[in-house]
Design an enzyme around this catalytic site. Structure first.
Site, short mmCIF file in Angstrom:
data_model
loop_
_atom_site.label_atom_id
_atom_site.label_comp_id
_atom_site.label_asym_id
_atom_site.label_seq_id
_atom_site.Cartn_x
_atom_site.Cartn_y
_atom_site.Cartn_z
CD GLU A 93 -8.29 -0.53 -10.33
OE1 GLU A 93 -8.13 0.20 -11.30
OE2 GLU A 93 -7.65 -0.42 -9.29
CB CYS A 106 -4.49 -8.48 -5.87
SG CYS A 106 -4.98 -7.26 -4.65
CB CYS A 113 -13.22 0.35 1.89
SG CYS A 113 -12.89 -0.51 3.45
CB CYS A 117 -7.18 3.03 6.25
SG CYS A 117 -7.82 1.53 7.05
CB CYS A 120 -6.53 3.04 2.11
SG CYS A 120 -7.37 1.96 0.93
CB CYS A 346 -0.75 -1.85 -1.65
SG CYS A 346 -0.17 -3.49 -1.64
N1 SAH Z 1 -9.25 -4.03 3.62
C1 SAH Z 1 -8.24 -5.00 3.73
C2 SAH Z 1 -7.72 -5.49 2.40
C3 SAH Z 1 -7.53 -4.48 1.31
S1 SAH Z 1 -6.22 -3.31 1.55
C4 SAH Z 1 -7.10 -4.51 4.61
O1 SAH Z 1 -7.07 -3.32 4.94
O2 SAH Z 1 -6.26 -5.32 4.97
C5 SAH Z 1 -4.79 -4.33 1.25
C6 SAH Z 1 -3.50 -3.79 1.87
O3 SAH Z 1 -3.07 -2.61 1.20
C7 SAH Z 1 -3.66 -3.45 3.34
O4 SAH Z 1 -2.61 -3.95 4.10
C8 SAH Z 1 -3.62 -1.96 3.30
O5 SAH Z 1 -3.21 -1.44 4.52
C9 SAH Z 1 -2.66 -1.67 2.18
N2 SAH Z 1 -2.74 -0.32 1.65
C10 SAH Z 1 -3.83 0.44 1.52
N3 SAH Z 1 -3.52 1.64 1.00
C11 SAH Z 1 -2.19 1.64 0.78
C12 SAH Z 1 -1.27 2.58 0.23
N4 SAH Z 1 -1.67 3.76 -0.20
N5 SAH Z 1 0.02 2.23 0.15
C13 SAH Z 1 0.43 1.01 0.56
N6 SAH Z 1 -0.38 0.08 1.09
C14 SAH Z 1 -1.69 0.38 1.20
FE1 SF4 Z 2 -10.60 -0.38 3.58
FE2 SF4 Z 2 -8.38 0.55 2.49
FE3 SF4 Z 2 -8.58 0.37 5.14
FE4 SF4 Z 2 -8.36 -1.88 3.67
S1 SF4 Z 2 -6.81 -0.27 3.88
S2 SF4 Z 2 -9.80 -1.46 5.35
S3 SF4 Z 2 -9.49 -1.24 1.83
S4 SF4 Z 2 -9.83 1.69 3.79
#
Ligand code: SAH
Ligand code: SF4
Length: 383
Positions: A93, A106, A113, A117, A120, A346
Site C-alpha cells: 500500500e 507514505c 516485514c 513488531c 504492527c 499507521c
Molecule cells: N519498518 C519501519 C517503517 C514502517 S512502520 C519502522 O518500523 O519504522 C511505520 C511506523 O508505524 C513505525 O513507527 C511503526 O512503529 C508504526 N506502527 C506500526 N504499527 C502500528 C500500529 N498498529 N499503530 C500505530 N503505529 C504503528
Molecule cells: Fe516491520 Fe511493522 Fe516493525 Fe516497521 S513496525 S519494522 S513494518 S513489523
C-alpha cells in the site's frame, strides 16, 4: 527469454549506464529520466524530443511499467490509499496525505516485514519479499501523476515522502537507495533531503551506511525506554539494543539534513505509557544528550487490529506522557490519525489482507479496477 528492463528500476546514474550500453550519450539519459519522472510519460513514442534512434533502441528492450492498482480509497479527510498488486499474491500500500502546506506520500518497501513488531499488522503478516527499486518508485510515479491529472495541475503534488508504509526499508537497503536517489534527483522528483524520511526499527549498520550513501531525514521507531520492554515489542532490539541504536543516531546527525532525529513511540495501553516510563525516556535521552543526540518525539496512538491483543492508550494518558517530555525540553507531538475510515493509518496498512489466500482472491476478483475520481482533494502548495 524476456530481457526487457523496467526503467523505473534506475536512478539517473543507472539509466545513464543503461543508455551508454546502448551507445547513447549521457544527456540522452537525462532527457529520458525527465520524461519518465517529471512528466509521467511511459510511452517512448510520446517522448518527442528524444532522438528517434534512441526511441527505436528502447522499444523492445525497455518499458516503464507501473504496478496494477487493486483498489483505491479516498477518506473523508482527503487521504487516498492505494493497494498495489506486486504479483505472487502479494499486495502493498501507499497512502497520500494532503495538508495545507504539503502533500505527503507514505511508501512501502517490502511485501510484509520480518521484524515482527508486536503492535504492527504488517509484522503479524510475516515477510514475503523485498520490493524492487522499480516497485518502490512506481508507488510515487503513479501517485504523483495520477493526482496531478485529477487535480488538473502541472505542479508537483507530492512534496514529502515517508518510508513508513509496509516493510523495514533498511532491510531492503540496496533497492531502497536508488529509489531515494530518484526521489531527490533534480531531474527526477527534486525533493529536498529534509522532506524524504526513512523510518526504521533500528537496523544499526544500515543507518551507518545511509549516512554515507544517501543522508535523508531519519525517524527511528523507539516505542520503549528499556531493552527489556523493547526486546519484546521490537524483536530486532535483541540484535541492536537501545544504547547502540542511540549512539548510531547521534553519529547520523553529523551528515543528516535535519539537526534532529524523530523518535516514534506507539502508545500502548498499560504497556509503555506510564509517567515512570516517560521519566525513563527523558533520562535515556539526557544520557545520550551529553554526546549531542538532538531529537523530537512523535507519539502515535496505537491503531488496534484484532490479532494484536493490545489496546490504544486513552488520549488523556497520551497527552500526559507528551506533557512530561515537553516539560523536560524534548519537543513532542502527537500524531493526528488520518484516513481512519479507510484503514490507512499507521500499522493498519494491508491490515485487511493479512491472510495471503485472501489477497489472491481479492486480486483475482478486482483485476479490473475502476479508479474513483479524487475530486475532494485540494491542491497543495508544494515544497
Ligand atoms: N519498518 C519501519 C517503517 C514502517 S512502520 C519502522 O518500523 O519504522 C511505520 C511506523 O508505524 C513505525 O513507527 C511503526 O512503529 C508504526 N506502527 C506500526 N504499527 C502500528 C500500529 N498498529 N499503530 C500505530 N503505529 C504503528
Ligand atoms: Fe516491520 Fe511493522 Fe516493525 Fe516497521 S513496525 S519494522 S513494518 S513489523
Amino acid at each position: 527469454m524476456n530481457t526487457t528492463v523496467n526503467l523505473l528500476d534506475f536512478d539517473l546514474d543507472g539509466l545513464t549506464a543503461f543508455c551508454e550500453s546502448l551507445g547513447e550519450k549521457r544527456f540522452r539519459a537525462t532527457q529520458l529520466f525527465r520524461w519518465i519522472h517529471q512528466r509521467g510519460v511511459a510511452d517512448f513514442g510520446q517522448m518527442t524530443d528524444l532522438a528517434k534512434s534512441l526511441r527505436d533502441k528502447l522499444a523492445g528492450r525497455a518499458t516503464v511499467t507501473a504496478l496494477p492498482v487493486i483498489t483505491q480509497h479516498e477518506s473523508k479527510d482527503g487521504t487516498v490509499k492505494w493497494l498495489f498488486d506486486v504479483g505472487g499474491g502479494d499486495a502493498v500500500e501507499a497512502v497520500f496525505i494532503p495538508e495545507d502546506d504539503r502533500g505527503t506520500l507514505c511508501v512501502s518497501s517490502q511485501a510484509g516485514c520480518a521484524v515482527n513488531c508486536r503492535f504492527c499488522s504488517t509484522g503479524h503478516q510475516g515477510f514475503s519479499r523485498n520490493l524492487t527499486t522499480a516497485e518502490i518508485v512506481a508507488q510515487l510515479w503513479f501517485a504523483e501523476h495520477f493526482l496531478r491529472q485529477h487535480l488538473k495541475t502541472d505542479e508537483r503534488v507530492i512534496s514529502n515522502i515517508v518510508m513508513m508504509g509496509m516493510g523495514e526499508p533498511l532491510q531492503n537497503y540496496d533497492r531502497l537507495v536508488p529509489a531515494l536517489r530518484t526521489m531527490l534527483d533534480d531531474h527526477g522528483y527534486g525533493l529536498s533531503r529534509r522532506r524524504v524520511t526513512v523510518s526504521t526499527s533500528g537496523v544499526v549498520p544500515m543507518i551507518e551506511r545511509l549516512a554515507r550513501d544517501c543522508p535523508v531525514a531519519l525517524a527511528v521507531s523507539l516505542h520503549a525506554p528499556t531493552d527489556a520492554l523493547r526486546d519484546h515489542l521490537v524483536p530486532l532490539n535483541r540484535k541492536y539494543p537501545i544504547d547502540e541504536l542511540l549512539r548510531t543516531c547521534t553519529a547520523y546527525l553529523a551528515s543528516a539534513p535535519r539537526d534532529f532525529i524523530t523518535f516514534e513511540y506507539c502508545m500502548l495501553d498499560g504497556v509503555n505509557d506510564s509517567p515512570e516510563q516517560a521519566q525513563a525516556l527523558i533520562a535515556l535521552v539526557r544520557r545520550h544528550g551529553q554526546d549531542g543526540l538532538r531529537c523530537k518525539f512523535n507519539l502515535i496512538p496505537f491503531n488496534p487490529f484484532p490479532q494484536s491483543g493490545l489496546t490504544r492508550s486513552p488520549m488523556a494518558r497520551v497527552m500526559a506522557f507528551g506533557k512530561l517530555l515537553n516539560e523536560a525540553g524534548i519537543v513532542t507531538t502527537v500524531r493526528k490519525t488520518r484516513g481512519d475510515d479507510i484503514d490507512a493509518a499507521c500499522g493498519q496498512l494491508a491490515g485487511d489482507v493479512q491472510d495471503r489466500t485472501r489477497v489472491h482472491e481479492r486480486i483475482a476478483r478486482q483485476r479490473t479496477v475502476v479508479l474513483h475520481p479524487v475530486s475532494a482533494l485540494a491542491p497543495t502548495k508544494g515544497a
